[in-house]
Design an enzyme around this catalytic site. Structure first.
Site, PDB file in Angstrom:
ATOM      1  N   CYS A   1       0.684  -1.257  -0.058  1.00 27.67           N
ATOM      2  CA  CYS A   1      -0.123  -0.100  -0.088  1.00 27.67           C
ATOM      3  C   CYS A   1       0.868   1.435  -0.067  1.00 27.67           C
ATOM      4  O   CYS A   1       1.354   1.689  -1.190  1.00 27.67           O
ATOM      5  CB  CYS A   1      -0.937   0.014   1.122  1.00 27.67           C
ATOM      6  SG  CYS A   1      -2.445   0.946   1.013  1.00 27.67           S
TER       7      CYS A   1
ATOM      8  N   HIS B   1      -3.304  -4.908   0.790  1.00 26.58           N
ATOM      9  CA  HIS B   1      -2.747  -5.316   2.061  1.00 26.58           C
ATOM     10  C   HIS B   1      -2.641  -6.931   2.213  1.00 26.58           C
ATOM     11  O   HIS B   1      -3.651  -7.588   2.747  1.00 26.58           O
ATOM     12  CB  HIS B   1      -3.724  -4.568   3.198  1.00 26.58           C
ATOM     13  CG  HIS B   1      -3.624  -3.228   3.416  1.00 26.58           C
ATOM     14  ND1 HIS B   1      -2.945  -2.791   4.310  1.00 26.58           N
ATOM     15  CD2 HIS B   1      -4.201  -2.230   2.716  1.00 26.58           C
ATOM     16  CE1 HIS B   1      -2.760  -1.458   4.335  1.00 26.58           C
ATOM     17  NE2 HIS B   1      -3.682  -1.214   3.460  1.00 26.58           N
TER      18      HIS B   1
ATOM     19  N   GLU C   1      -0.999  -8.327   4.390  1.00 26.62           N
ATOM     20  CA  GLU C   1      -0.732  -8.870   5.644  1.00 26.62           C
ATOM     21  C   GLU C   1      -2.025  -9.234   6.269  1.00 26.62           C
ATOM     22  O   GLU C   1      -2.126 -10.032   7.445  1.00 26.62           O
ATOM     23  CB  GLU C   1       0.013  -7.712   6.318  1.00 26.62           C
ATOM     24  CG  GLU C   1      -1.025  -6.552   6.874  1.00 26.62           C
ATOM     25  CD  GLU C   1      -1.302  -5.613   5.734  1.00 26.62           C
ATOM     26  OE1 GLU C   1      -2.329  -4.903   6.169  1.00 26.62           O
ATOM     27  OE2 GLU C   1      -0.899  -5.567   4.848  1.00 26.62           O
TER      28      GLU C   1
END
Length: 270
Positions: free
Chosen positions: A125, A233, A235
């Site tokens: 990002c 994202h 993660e």
């Protein structure tokens, strides 16, 4: 005997946990200046069998500190953030109300040193936007106001977890790093929580994936073992989402190889 030794060495190398530097964001806690990082980023690195180390902004102001730190690290991870890069860094006027100049300074210096030293780098990002700017590119400050582009921001009226739901596909460009890492995918769904996006790329970068509106969603650095930026994202749910898990495991494997001095993808002939 040679095969036994080789097998043992291979096991040692694959079990080794590389140390990965993680950038932080400037915040205020009880009216005191603070540097913070969301646990989700650290958890994703731990889950991929690596060890995260948080990097303070002050590194960029201390002569020789970045090179000294990089000599002890196996990779760099650039996280997402609510803040945006200051526009003067990519040649535009105006004030950025959600600025984090300390992070800008550290990330720009880290990226250049990491690329020059061919250390693995993964960016998510805001991190991808930093990679674009550090390599001579520019950004749309408000993608949703650009003709032909959709609104890539999260719906803040939804519960926090639902804001990270998968909302649109990305199409992988053939022949790149992402296609190599994800051979079973031509496209896949991603979350989307960003207001800014890639406008122009510098010569060092290659487009790795695009959104349905043609916005660049992933980039890599040419002739580098592993330097990848993604606009989403990964993660989030990095253990259960197959694509996210593969990306982090591939990044950590590149960091492991870097530690052991193994030449990686894109190595230039000497």
């Amino acid at each position: 005997m040679g095969n036994i030794f080789s097998t043992a060495q291979a096991r040692k190398e694959t079990s080794f946990r590389p140390i990965i530097g993680v950038v932080m964001c400037e915040n205020s806690i009880d009216e005191n200046p603070a540097l913070t990082v969301h646990e989700k980023y650290l958890d994703a690195i731990f889950n991929a069998n690596a060890l995260p180390v948080c990097l303070p902004h002050e590194l960029a102001s201390r002569e020789g500190a970045i090179d000294e730190v990089l000599s002890r690290l196996d990779g760099i991870f650039l996280t997402g953030s609510p803040s945006n890069i200051e526009p003067h860094l990519y040649g535009e006027d105006g004030i950025e109300p959600l600025a984090d100049p300390g992070r800008d300074k550290l990330s720009m210096a880290l990226i250049r040193a990491t690329l020059d030293q061919r250390i693995p780098l993964f960016a998510a990002c805001r991190g991808m936007q930093e990679l674009i700017v550090a390599t001579g590119g520019s950004l749309y400050r408000k993608v949703q106001e650009q003709p032909g582009y959709m609104d890539h921001r999260e719906d803040t009226s939804l519960p926090h977890d639902e804001q990270y739901n998968l909302v649109h596909p990305v199409q992988i460009e053939p022949g790149g790093l992402l296609a190599e890492l994800l051979p079973d995918y031509q496209q896949f769904q991603v979350n989307s929580l960003h207001g800014q996006g890639a406008k122009r790329l510098g010569a060092e970068l290659t487009i790795e994936a695009r959104a349905p509106d043609n916005l660049v969603e992933a980039v890599s650095v040419r002739n580098h073992p592993f330097a990848l930026g993604v606009q989403w994202h990964p993660e989030w749910h990095s253990l259960t989402d197959a694509v996210s898990r593969q990306l982090f495991e591939s990044f950590v494997d590149a960091c492991r190889k870097n530690h052991h001095g193994i030449r990686g993808r894109g190595e230039l002939a000497v």
